[in-house]
Design a protein around this motif. Structure first.
Motif, PDB file in Angstrom:
ATOM      1  N   ILE A 115     -13.065  -7.454   1.044  1.00 33.33           N
ATOM      2  CA  ILE A 115     -13.293  -8.525   0.454  1.00 33.33           C
ATOM      3  C   ILE A 115     -12.517  -8.133  -1.042  1.00 33.33           C
ATOM      4  O   ILE A 115     -11.923  -9.069  -1.917  1.00 33.33           O
ATOM      5  N   LYS A 116     -12.794  -6.844  -1.381  1.00 34.33           N
ATOM      6  CA  LYS A 116     -12.107  -6.598  -2.790  1.00 34.33           C
ATOM      7  C   LYS A 116     -10.657  -6.686  -2.741  1.00 34.33           C
ATOM      8  O   LYS A 116     -10.062  -7.064  -3.833  1.00 34.33           O
ATOM      9  N   ALA A 117     -10.128  -6.272  -1.614  1.00 33.08           N
ATOM     10  CA  ALA A 117      -8.355  -6.522  -1.693  1.00 33.08           C
ATOM     11  C   ALA A 117      -7.964  -7.730  -1.638  1.00 33.08           C
ATOM     12  O   ALA A 117      -7.012  -8.094  -2.418  1.00 33.08           O
ATOM     13  N   LYS A 118      -8.516  -8.661  -0.947  1.00 37.74           N
ATOM     14  CA  LYS A 118      -8.272  -9.977  -1.225  1.00 37.74           C
ATOM     15  C   LYS A 118      -8.565 -10.708  -2.519  1.00 37.74           C
ATOM     16  O   LYS A 118      -7.878 -11.377  -3.031  1.00 37.74           O
ATOM     17  N   GLY A 119      -9.673 -10.128  -3.275  1.00 36.58           N
ATOM     18  CA  GLY A 119      -9.779 -10.514  -4.469  1.00 36.58           C
ATOM     19  C   GLY A 119      -8.787 -10.160  -5.506  1.00 36.58           C
ATOM     20  O   GLY A 119      -8.311 -10.826  -6.251  1.00 36.58           O
ATOM     21  N   LEU A 120      -8.293  -8.731  -5.141  1.00 39.82           N
ATOM     22  CA  LEU A 120      -7.066  -8.560  -5.856  1.00 39.82           C
ATOM     23  C   LEU A 120      -5.876  -9.266  -5.654  1.00 39.82           C
ATOM     24  O   LEU A 120      -4.981  -9.602  -6.633  1.00 39.82           O
ATOM     25  N   VAL A 121      -5.650  -9.444  -4.511  1.00 37.49           N
ATOM     26  CA  VAL A 121      -4.440 -10.305  -3.885  1.00 37.49           C
ATOM     27  C   VAL A 121      -4.521 -11.662  -4.618  1.00 37.49           C
ATOM     28  O   VAL A 121      -3.422 -12.370  -5.280  1.00 37.49           O
ATOM     29  N   ASP A 122      -5.674 -12.328  -4.680  1.00 37.28           N
ATOM     30  CA  ASP A 122      -5.975 -13.553  -5.128  1.00 37.28           C
ATOM     31  C   ASP A 122      -5.595 -13.738  -6.570  1.00 37.28           C
ATOM     32  O   ASP A 122      -5.244 -14.746  -7.053  1.00 37.28           O
ATOM     33  N   ILE A 123      -5.628 -12.878  -7.220  1.00 38.02           N
ATOM     34  CA  ILE A 123      -5.528 -12.904  -8.775  1.00 38.02           C
ATOM     35  C   ILE A 123      -4.186 -12.351  -8.996  1.00 38.02           C
ATOM     36  O   ILE A 123      -3.711 -12.205 -10.201  1.00 38.02           O
ATOM     37  N   GLY A 124      -3.407 -12.106  -7.874  1.00 36.40           N
ATOM     38  CA  GLY A 124      -1.885 -11.872  -8.314  1.00 36.40           C
ATOM     39  C   GLY A 124      -1.481 -10.480  -8.139  1.00 36.40           C
ATOM     40  O   GLY A 124      -0.401 -10.062  -8.643  1.00 36.40           O
ATOM     41  N   ALA A 125      -2.142  -9.501  -7.538  1.00 32.59           N
ATOM     42  CA  ALA A 125      -1.924  -8.098  -7.536  1.00 32.59           C
ATOM     43  C   ALA A 125      -0.527  -7.906  -6.802  1.00 32.59           C
ATOM     44  O   ALA A 125      -0.402  -8.809  -5.822  1.00 32.59           O
ATOM     45  N   GLU A 126       0.683  -7.202  -7.272  1.00 31.82           N
ATOM     46  CA  GLU A 126       1.864  -7.210  -6.867  1.00 31.82           C
ATOM     47  C   GLU A 126       1.738  -6.105  -5.663  1.00 31.82           C
ATOM     48  O   GLU A 126       2.887  -6.017  -4.727  1.00 31.82           O
ATOM     49  N   GLY A 127       0.839  -5.076  -5.694  1.00 34.56           N
ATOM     50  CA  GLY A 127       0.819  -4.158  -4.790  1.00 34.56           C
ATOM     51  C   GLY A 127      -0.642  -3.468  -4.671  1.00 34.56           C
ATOM     52  O   GLY A 127      -1.307  -3.746  -5.607  1.00 34.56           O
ATOM     53  N   LEU A 128      -0.880  -2.968  -3.591  1.00 32.74           N
ATOM     54  CA  LEU A 128      -2.184  -2.047  -3.282  1.00 32.74           C
ATOM     55  C   LEU A 128      -2.027  -0.695  -3.131  1.00 32.74           C
ATOM     56  O   LEU A 128      -1.264  -0.292  -2.548  1.00 32.74           O
ATOM     57  N   ILE A 129      -2.915   0.179  -3.755  1.00 39.14           N
ATOM     58  CA  ILE A 129      -3.052   1.603  -3.352  1.00 39.14           C
ATOM     59  C   ILE A 129      -4.160   1.570  -2.721  1.00 39.14           C
ATOM     60  O   ILE A 129      -5.503   1.310  -3.327  1.00 39.14           O
ATOM     61  N   VAL A 130      -4.506   2.248  -1.475  1.00 38.94           N
ATOM     62  CA  VAL A 130      -5.775   2.267  -0.725  1.00 38.94           C
ATOM     63  C   VAL A 130      -6.004   4.108  -0.489  1.00 38.94           C
ATOM     64  O   VAL A 130      -5.111   4.897  -0.371  1.00 38.94           O
ATOM     65  N   THR A 131      -7.220   4.452  -0.394  1.00 36.87           N
ATOM     66  CA  THR A 131      -7.703   5.838   0.079  1.00 36.87           C
ATOM     67  C   THR A 131      -7.839   5.574   1.754  1.00 36.87           C
ATOM     68  O   THR A 131      -8.691   5.109   2.187  1.00 36.87           O
ATOM     69  N   GLY A 132      -7.265   6.653   2.259  1.00 36.11           N
ATOM     70  CA  GLY A 132      -7.430   7.069   3.566  1.00 36.11           C
ATOM     71  C   GLY A 132      -6.829   6.060   4.615  1.00 36.11           C
ATOM     72  O   GLY A 132      -6.477   4.855   4.141  1.00 36.11           O
ATOM     73  N   ALA A 133      -6.808   6.509   5.871  1.00 35.99           N
ATOM     74  CA  ALA A 133      -5.937   5.799   6.894  1.00 35.99           C
ATOM     75  C   ALA A 133      -6.809   4.600   7.876  1.00 35.99           C
ATOM     76  O   ALA A 133      -6.317   4.012   8.536  1.00 35.99           O
ATOM     77  N   THR A 134      -8.003   4.691   7.603  1.00 42.28           N
ATOM     78  CA  THR A 134      -8.865   3.793   8.676  1.00 42.28           C
ATOM     79  C   THR A 134      -9.412   2.544   7.862  1.00 42.28           C
ATOM     80  O   THR A 134     -10.033   2.934   6.745  1.00 42.28           O
ATOM     81  N   HIS A 135      -9.016   1.312   8.098  1.00 36.91           N
ATOM     82  CA  HIS A 135      -9.384   0.144   7.356  1.00 36.91           C
ATOM     83  C   HIS A 135      -9.968  -0.904   8.519  1.00 36.91           C
ATOM     84  O   HIS A 135      -9.587  -0.763   9.756  1.00 36.91           O
ATOM     85  N   SER A 136     -10.215  -2.015   8.078  1.00 38.87           N
ATOM     86  CA  SER A 136     -10.943  -3.008   8.879  1.00 38.87           C
ATOM     87  C   SER A 136      -9.669  -3.854   9.466  1.00 38.87           C
ATOM     88  O   SER A 136      -8.813  -3.943   8.788  1.00 38.87           O
ATOM     89  N   ASP A 137     -10.196  -4.551  10.409  1.00 42.20           N
ATOM     90  CA  ASP A 137      -9.204  -5.568  11.140  1.00 42.20           C
ATOM     91  C   ASP A 137      -8.929  -6.749   9.716  1.00 42.20           C
ATOM     92  O   ASP A 137      -7.738  -7.294   9.870  1.00 42.20           O
ATOM     93  N   GLU A 138     -10.000  -7.149   9.212  1.00 45.16           N
ATOM     94  CA  GLU A 138      -9.701  -8.158   8.133  1.00 45.16           C
ATOM     95  C   GLU A 138      -8.671  -7.619   7.175  1.00 45.16           C
ATOM     96  O   GLU A 138      -8.024  -8.499   6.619  1.00 45.16           O
ATOM     97  N   PHE A 139      -8.728  -6.409   6.892  1.00 45.92           N
ATOM     98  CA  PHE A 139      -7.793  -5.882   5.861  1.00 45.92           C
ATOM     99  C   PHE A 139      -6.470  -5.802   6.276  1.00 45.92           C
ATOM    100  O   PHE A 139      -5.455  -6.068   5.862  1.00 45.92           O
ATOM    101  N   HIS A 140      -6.414  -5.579   7.570  1.00 49.64           N
ATOM    102  CA  HIS A 140      -4.896  -5.207   8.280  1.00 49.64           C
ATOM    103  C   HIS A 140      -4.363  -6.878   8.129  1.00 49.64           C
ATOM    104  O   HIS A 140      -3.421  -6.987   7.845  1.00 49.64           O
ATOM    105  N   SER A 141      -5.313  -7.703   8.457  1.00 42.57           N
ATOM    106  CA  SER A 141      -5.073  -9.181   8.604  1.00 42.57           C
ATOM    107  C   SER A 141      -4.607  -9.847   7.216  1.00 42.57           C
ATOM    108  O   SER A 141      -3.219 -10.403   7.199  1.00 42.57           O
ATOM    109  N   LEU A 142      -5.060  -9.105   6.204  1.00 45.54           N
ATOM    110  CA  LEU A 142      -4.715  -9.816   4.829  1.00 45.54           C
ATOM    111  C   LEU A 142      -3.293  -9.304   4.704  1.00 45.54           C
ATOM    112  O   LEU A 142      -2.346 -10.019   3.988  1.00 45.54           O
ATOM    113  N   LEU A 143      -2.961  -7.806   4.971  1.00 44.95           N
ATOM    114  CA  LEU A 143      -1.574  -7.340   4.539  1.00 44.95           C
ATOM    115  C   LEU A 143      -0.491  -8.205   5.425  1.00 44.95           C
ATOM    116  O   LEU A 143       0.464  -8.226   4.976  1.00 44.95           O
TER     117      LEU A 143
END
Length: 346
Positions: free
Chosen positions: A120-148
């Motif tokens: 949810i928060k990654a989508k919020g960052l993308v929606d306001i124009g983030a040009e890139g993301l830094i994330v912690t750890g290698a395990t993420h949700s399907d929704e997160f990978h779909s966003l990418l």
């Protein structure tokens, strides 16, 4: 009755805009835009006129307007589990410092180690124009990978190294870091070791460290205690260990925060470190060096990780070249909280 104000206060005048600057300098709006975005291509006398108009009008460029004109917001987002742990504070400080050198700003969001919250928060960052993301750890949700996949936004994984991951990882080998700590205690002759770790739920770094410990072949054995990653969590774990009938000659904490809490807990029970029990952490937080006794630990290069991640992401954004995975070396920091097993007071 007070006199009614009939003249506007100059201080209340509306904020100057690009057109105001252009009019004051006697140039076009396009020229002012070039001065703001590409001053190197503007003639010196024109540059000076526009800069003087900007100063006289106290003009502050709008980030939103710049984004519209350039197509860039010049900020990236970082998603971390919490801000309560000093290790993330050190990482973010280095990350922001290095990003600023490339003209990028940083917005931080916390995820509470919950994949759904992260998505949810990654989508919020993308929606306001983030040009890139830094994330912690290698395990993420399907929704997160779909966003990418939908956005193709440059994204780097930190605090974890895996050269086979589809995303670039810049971090350390968590298995190897934990093994380095355990091997040190084994070399000191310890055979009954209690491992204190944080929650394993949604934490692939802790799971990797435990996996690394379990893969070590040695003559002794270790038991595990799960607790909160906090001073209180460490102190409570120490009380549980002391109350356990099983013999323990060393405690290995998979976090320095927990190790410091364990130290306090043992001292509250009158147990001396390292005279009666060795204690070791993992992280190398500044507090470990000044604790009494100072805590033996494994240094995780989190500040360097922040710098390397910033450099890689800034380059990816500007050149569209995906960076390679990068492993940073962990190293043993031997201090005063560990001694050889045969010297322990029985």
């Amino acid at each position: 009755m007070q006199n009614q104000v009939t003249q506007k206060d100059p201080a209340l005048k509306k904020r100057a805009n690009l057109r105001d600057v252009a009019k004051a300098a006697g140039v076009s709006v396009a020229t002012v835009s070039r001065v703001l975005n590409e001053p190197g291509i503007v003639k010196r006398d024109t540059l000076e006129k526009v800069q003087k108009a900007i100063a006289d009008l106290r003009f502050v460029p709008s980030a939103a307007a710049r984004a519209i004109n350039s197509g860039r917001t010049r900020f990236v987002g970082a998603l971390v589990p919490t801000l309560d742990n000093a290790i993330f504070a050190r990482f973010l400080a280095a990350l922001e410092r290095r990003l600023s050198e490339d003209g990028l700003s940083l917005i931080v969001s916390t995820t509470e180690s919950e994949p759904a919250v992260e998505a949810i928060k990654a989508k919020g960052l993308v929606d306001i124009g983030a040009e890139g993301l830094i994330v912690t750890g290698a395990t993420h949700s399907d929704e997160f990978h779909s966003l990418l996949e939908r956005t193709m936004i440059p994204t780097i994984i930190t605090s974890y190294f895996d050269g086979t991951n589809p995303l670039p990882t810049i971090g350390y080998d968590n298995k190897a870091a934990a093994q380095l700590a355990l091997q040190h205690l084994i070399e000191l002759g310890h055979r009954q070791i209690t491992v204190v770790h944080g929650p394993v739920h949604n934490n692939d770094r802790t799971l990797a460290r435990l996996s690394g410990l379990r893969s070590v072949h040695w003559e002794g054995q270790f038991t595990t205690v799960e607790t909160d990653i906090s001073l209180r969590g460490g102190a409570e774990a120490a009380v549980r260990i002391v109350g356990n009938s099983a013999k323990t000659d060393a405690i290995l904490c998979l976090s320095d925060v927990v190790a410091l809490g364990v130290l306090f807990g043992l001292q509250s029970k009158g147990i001396s470190v390292p005279e009666e029990i060795s204690l070791m952490g993992l992280d190398d937080l500044p507090s470990s060096a000044v604790a009494v006794p100072s805590i033996t630990t494994v240094h995780l290069p989190v500040s360097r990780m922040g710098e390397r991640a910033a450099i890689a992401l800034a380059r990816w954004i500007s050149t569209q070249e995906r960076p390679e995975a990068e492993m940073l070396e962990a190293k043993l920091i031997e201090r005063n909280s560990t001694i050889r097993n045969e010297t322990l007071q029985k």
